[in-house]
Design a protein around this motif. Structure first.
Motif, short mmCIF file in Angstrom:
data_model
loop_
_atom_site.label_atom_id
_atom_site.label_comp_id
_atom_site.label_asym_id
_atom_site.label_seq_id
_atom_site.Cartn_x
_atom_site.Cartn_y
_atom_site.Cartn_z
N THR A 40 0.83 -1.21 0.00
CA THR A 40 0.00 0.00 0.00
C THR A 40 0.86 1.26 0.00
OG1 THR A 40 -1.34 -1.32 1.49
CG2 THR A 40 -2.15 0.83 1.00
N SER A 41 1.93 1.25 0.81
CA SER A 41 2.76 2.46 0.81
C SER A 41 3.54 2.57 -0.50
CB SER A 41 3.69 2.49 2.03
OG SER A 41 4.35 1.27 2.18
N GLY A 42 3.85 1.43 -1.13
CA GLY A 42 4.48 1.48 -2.45
C GLY A 42 3.57 2.16 -3.47
N LEU A 43 2.29 1.82 -3.42
CA LEU A 43 1.32 2.41 -4.34
C LEU A 43 1.20 3.93 -4.13
CD1 LEU A 43 -0.92 1.56 -6.47
CD2 LEU A 43 -2.50 1.75 -4.56
N ALA A 44 1.31 4.35 -2.87
CA ALA A 44 1.12 5.78 -2.55
C ALA A 44 2.36 6.62 -2.88
CB ALA A 44 0.75 5.94 -1.08
N THR A 45 3.53 6.00 -2.88
CA THR A 45 4.77 6.77 -3.01
C THR A 45 4.84 7.63 -4.29
OG1 THR A 45 5.91 5.21 -1.62
CG2 THR A 45 7.29 6.59 -3.01
N PRO A 46 4.56 7.06 -5.48
CA PRO A 46 4.62 7.92 -6.68
C PRO A 46 3.64 9.09 -6.61
CG PRO A 46 4.24 5.62 -7.29
CD PRO A 46 4.20 5.68 -5.81
N SER A 47 2.46 8.86 -6.02
CA SER A 47 1.48 9.94 -5.87
C SER A 47 2.07 11.08 -5.06
CB SER A 47 0.23 9.46 -5.13
OG SER A 47 -0.49 8.56 -5.89
N VAL A 48 2.66 10.74 -3.93
CA VAL A 48 3.20 11.77 -3.04
C VAL A 48 4.29 12.55 -3.76
CG1 VAL A 48 4.43 12.19 -0.88
CG2 VAL A 48 2.58 10.51 -0.93
N VAL A 49 5.20 11.83 -4.41
CA VAL A 49 6.31 12.50 -5.10
C VAL A 49 5.79 13.42 -6.21
CG1 VAL A 49 8.35 12.10 -6.56
CG2 VAL A 49 7.93 10.65 -4.55
N CYS A 50 4.92 12.88 -7.07
CA CYS A 50 4.43 13.67 -8.22
C CYS A 50 3.60 14.86 -7.76
CB CYS A 50 3.58 12.81 -9.15
SG CYS A 50 4.51 11.51 -9.95
N ILE A 51 2.74 14.65 -6.77
CA ILE A 51 1.86 15.75 -6.34
C ILE A 51 2.66 16.86 -5.67
CG2 ILE A 51 0.05 16.33 -4.67
CD1 ILE A 51 -1.16 15.14 -7.12
N VAL A 52 3.65 16.48 -4.87
CA VAL A 52 4.48 17.51 -4.21
C VAL A 52 5.21 18.34 -5.28
CG1 VAL A 52 6.55 17.86 -2.81
CG2 VAL A 52 4.75 16.33 -2.00
N ALA A 53 5.79 17.65 -6.28
CA ALA A 53 6.50 18.37 -7.36
C ALA A 53 5.53 19.28 -8.12
CB ALA A 53 7.14 17.36 -8.31
N LEU A 54 4.37 18.73 -8.46
CA LEU A 54 3.39 19.50 -9.23
C LEU A 54 2.86 20.70 -8.44
CD1 LEU A 54 2.23 19.05 -12.04
CD2 LEU A 54 0.24 18.02 -11.00
N SER A 55 2.66 20.51 -7.13
CA SER A 55 2.18 21.62 -6.29
C SER A 55 3.14 22.79 -6.36
CB SER A 55 2.06 21.20 -4.83
OG SER A 55 1.14 20.17 -4.69
N GLU A 56 4.43 22.47 -6.30
CA GLU A 56 5.44 23.53 -6.33
C GLU A 56 5.42 24.26 -7.68
OE1 GLU A 56 7.24 24.76 -3.89
OE2 GLU A 56 6.15 23.38 -2.59
N ILE A 57 5.30 23.49 -8.77
CA ILE A 57 5.24 24.11 -10.10
C ILE A 57 4.01 25.02 -10.20
CG2 ILE A 57 4.98 23.65 -12.58
CD1 ILE A 57 6.50 21.00 -12.08
N LEU A 58 2.87 24.51 -9.75
CA LEU A 58 1.63 25.28 -9.88
C LEU A 58 1.67 26.56 -9.05
CD1 LEU A 58 -1.04 22.45 -9.89
CD2 LEU A 58 -0.44 23.97 -11.77
N LYS A 59 2.34 26.49 -7.88
CA LYS A 59 2.47 27.68 -7.04
C LYS A 59 3.20 28.79 -7.82
CE LYS A 59 2.98 25.93 -2.55
NZ LYS A 59 3.98 25.53 -1.56
N LYS A 60 4.23 28.39 -8.55
CA LYS A 60 5.01 29.36 -9.33
C LYS A 60 4.21 29.93 -10.50
CE LYS A 60 9.60 28.28 -7.95
NZ LYS A 60 9.59 26.90 -7.37
N LEU A 61 3.29 29.10 -11.03
CA LEU A 61 2.53 29.52 -12.23
C LEU A 61 1.20 30.17 -11.88
CD1 LEU A 61 3.02 26.43 -14.57
CD2 LEU A 61 4.16 28.63 -14.71
N LYS A 62 1.04 30.55 -10.63
CA LYS A 62 -0.28 30.94 -10.14
C LYS A 62 -1.01 31.93 -11.07
CE LYS A 62 -2.71 31.08 -5.96
NZ LYS A 62 -2.88 31.42 -4.61
N GLN A 63 -0.34 32.99 -11.48
CA GLN A 63 -1.01 34.02 -12.30
C GLN A 63 -0.77 33.82 -13.80
OE1 GLN A 63 -3.24 36.12 -11.14
NE2 GLN A 63 -2.90 35.22 -9.13
N ASN A 64 -0.14 32.72 -14.16
CA ASN A 64 0.18 32.49 -15.56
C ASN A 64 -1.08 32.24 -16.40
OD1 ASN A 64 0.82 30.71 -17.93
ND2 ASN A 64 2.91 31.17 -17.26
#
Lengths: 197, 184
Positions: free
Chosen positions: A96-120
């Protein structure tokens, strides 16, 4: 201890890696993962396809995401062969934690990108196109659940009591949306299902 | 005890999600928008959009996103653990007590009742999202195209998301002045 033998630890590690892989390569929700599940489990010798289809119907019937439920079951199954009951419980944690790991990694990375693009504006145009699609996909998911609840495909029959229950709930939500928690409605409906169906 | 709250909110959501990731939308609305005020309707729709196009399970993606947004990395771990925990507990108990052909008639009936309710809940959520978010002819057009492709042509969700993104960006290229007012 059997559940902590070298062989067992190797198996837990395999579970983690395999489910990481499945999580990373599946897009578009639980059932999209099925082909990947089947191929990987056969390769690892954890489960035959027909056994997995039984697990899948169990996973759809129990609370939670279908993929997480299936992962827990398969983790238990793989763990039990190397470490008995304790091995099964540990195996489930790793799958179960194996299944969740890619989600956590991808979402954290994507959150950071989206924060930077907020007004784009391009990002906003992107979501302008995707939001109506998301609403359509949620509607489609609701329709799929309705189909499998209201119509029994095997005997080609309409299940009227569940349609009536659905309409009653819809009327209640219409008038008391702010006052009632959906969890209460789901729990009461489950009890009504036991009593009436 | 914000971390405990994050865990507990998603534990409740996970425990009462029947029928896949999208079925948790009504619960997310109640818990995260009405009760905790962590999100607005518009943000939830954006999170669901992101959750479905990112690798992994929609439910986990949405949980991680909300937790990370609220309380950083540890927050994301707490919401993810919260949404997974009920699945893990229920399935592990079933594994040790029954076999995989477990089909208890009472459980089946309870499940049917819960699903009938979830259909109404999802319908209500879709209606609220539609009213709140599809407010112009372009959005309506994309929604109708998406429904047609999905219900009639059974196109794969990922392809549909790509079509939607292309339509959004395409409209911005074609009608920059008009679209500027609609984008937010």
């Amino acid at each position: 201890m059997e559940a902590l033998s070298l062989e067992a630890i190797q198996e837990y590690f395999d579970l983690f890696i395999t489910f990481c892989k499945i999580g990373f390569f599946s897009f578009g929700g639980g059932l999209a993962m099925v082909p990947l599940f089947v191929v990987e489990f056969q390769k690892q010798g954890w489960m035959k396809p027909d056994q997995f289809y039984n697990v899948l119907s169990l996973a759809q019937m129990t609370p939670g995401a279908i993929a997480v439920n299936s992962a827990t079951y398969v983790g238990n199954q793989a763990g039990v062969s190397v470490g008995g009951r304790l091995g099964a419980i540990i195996g489930g944690v790793f799958s179960t934690s194996g299944l969740a790991t890619p989600s956590v990694v991808c979402i954290v990375a994507l959150s950071e990108i989206l924060k930077k693009l907020k007004q784009n504006k391009w990002k906003q145009a992107f979501f302008f196109g995707i939001k109506p699609v998301t609403i359509a996909l949620i509607l489609f998911a609701g329709w799929k659940i309705a189909e499998s609840t209201f119509f029994d495909i095997e005997i080609d029959k309409v299940h009227y009591p569940s349609i009536v229950l659905c309409i009653i709930v819809a009327v209640i939500i219409k008038f008391f949306d702010k006052k009632i928690h959906p969890i209460a409605l789901i729990a009461v409906s489950a009890i009504l299902g036991i009593v009436l169906f | 005890m914000i971390y405990f709250q994050l865990f507990y909110s998603f534990f409740k959501i996970g425990l009462f999600t029947f029928g896949g990731g999208y079925a948790m939308v009504p619960l997310l609305e109640k818990e995260l928008i009405d009760n905790k005020k962590w999100l607005t309707n518009e943000e939830l729709l954006e999170i669901m959009s992101i959750a479905q196009m990112t690798p992994g399970t929609i439910a986990i993606n949405a949980a991680t996103f909300v937790g990370y947004r609220e309380k950083g990395f540890l927050g994301g771990i707490m919401t993810t653990a919260g949404v997974i925990a009920p699945s893990y507990l229920v399935i592990t108990i079933i594994y040790h007590l029954f076999d995989e052909t477990f089909e208890h008639p009472i459980a089946q009936k309870a499940f049917m009742g819960a699903r009938a309710c979830i259909v109404a809940l999802i319908g209500h959520s879709v209606w609220k999202m539609f009213k709140g978010s599809v407010t112009d002819k372009y959005g309506l057009g994309i929604f109708l195209i998406a429904c047609l492709l999905l219900f009639v042509f059974h196109i794969h969700p990922i392809l549909l998301i790509i079509v939607g993104a292309m339509l959004g960006v395409g409209l911005y290229v074609a009608l920059p002045k008009e679209m500027k007012n609609l984008l937010k």
